[in-house]
Design a protein around this motif. Structure first.
Motif, PDB file in Angstrom:
ATOM      1  N   GLU A  41      51.766   6.989  48.155  1.00  0.00           N
ATOM      2  CA  GLU A  41      52.172   7.787  49.308  1.00  0.00           C
ATOM      3  C   GLU A  41      51.133   7.769  50.428  1.00  0.00           C
ATOM      4  O   GLU A  41      51.447   8.117  51.561  1.00  0.00           O
ATOM      5  N   LEU A  42      49.904   7.370  50.127  1.00  0.00           N
ATOM      6  CA  LEU A  42      48.843   7.321  51.136  1.00  0.00           C
ATOM      7  C   LEU A  42      48.508   5.894  51.555  1.00  0.00           C
ATOM      8  O   LEU A  42      47.799   5.684  52.528  1.00  0.00           O
ATOM      9  N   ASP A  43      49.013   4.942  50.820  1.00  0.00           N
ATOM     10  CA  ASP A  43      48.623   3.541  51.002  1.00  0.00           C
ATOM     11  C   ASP A  43      48.879   2.990  52.400  1.00  0.00           C
ATOM     12  O   ASP A  43      48.152   2.128  52.871  1.00  0.00           O
ATOM     13  N   ALA A  44      49.878   3.491  53.093  1.00  0.00           N
ATOM     14  CA  ALA A  44      50.222   2.952  54.419  1.00  0.00           C
ATOM     15  C   ALA A  44      49.429   3.591  55.557  1.00  0.00           C
ATOM     16  O   ALA A  44      49.500   3.119  56.687  1.00  0.00           O
ATOM     17  N   ILE A  45      48.666   4.641  55.277  1.00  0.00           N
ATOM     18  CA  ILE A  45      47.902   5.312  56.339  1.00  0.00           C
ATOM     19  C   ILE A  45      46.705   4.432  56.723  1.00  0.00           C
ATOM     20  O   ILE A  45      45.885   4.096  55.871  1.00  0.00           O
ATOM     21  N   PRO A  46      46.578   4.052  57.982  1.00  0.00           N
ATOM     22  CA  PRO A  46      45.438   3.229  58.398  1.00  0.00           C
ATOM     23  C   PRO A  46      44.120   3.998  58.266  1.00  0.00           C
ATOM     24  O   PRO A  46      44.052   5.195  58.568  1.00  0.00           O
ATOM     25  N   ILE A  47      43.089   3.292  57.809  1.00  0.00           N
ATOM     26  CA  ILE A  47      41.763   3.885  57.644  1.00  0.00           C
ATOM     27  C   ILE A  47      40.757   3.070  58.442  1.00  0.00           C
ATOM     28  O   ILE A  47      40.642   1.856  58.263  1.00  0.00           O
TER      29      ILE A  47
END
Length: 79
Positions: free
Chosen positions: A47-53
């Motif tokens: 669920e967090l994998d697509a958030i750019p870092i």
């Protein structure tokens, strides 16, 4: 823009899970959980994998940059 702040990596990961921001700006050297650990934890969560870092650091190390990009950071910026 709405900006969320976290005092350390663990608090940052909790905020990621609860708030689902559009973008994460993280330092590498933080107490309780480093920026690298935060990246790994976020990338292991579907669920967090697509958030750019984006990583901010004072360490101008090309090998570290390559490692972070390989771990799932989108970019690496020097302070």
């Amino acid at each position: 823009y709405r900006v969320l702040q976290a005092a350390d990596g663990e608090q940052g990961l909790r905020a990621l899970r609860e708030q689902r921001p559009d973008l994460v700006l993280t330092d590498l050297m933080m107490p309780r959980m480093s920026g690298e650990e935060l990246i790994r934890a976020a990338r292991q969560d579907r669920e967090l994998d697509a958030i750019p870092i984006i990583v901010l650091t004072a360490r101008p190390d090309q090998e570290l940059r390559s490692d972070l990009l390989g771990q799932g950071a989108q970019d690496y910026l020097l302070k």
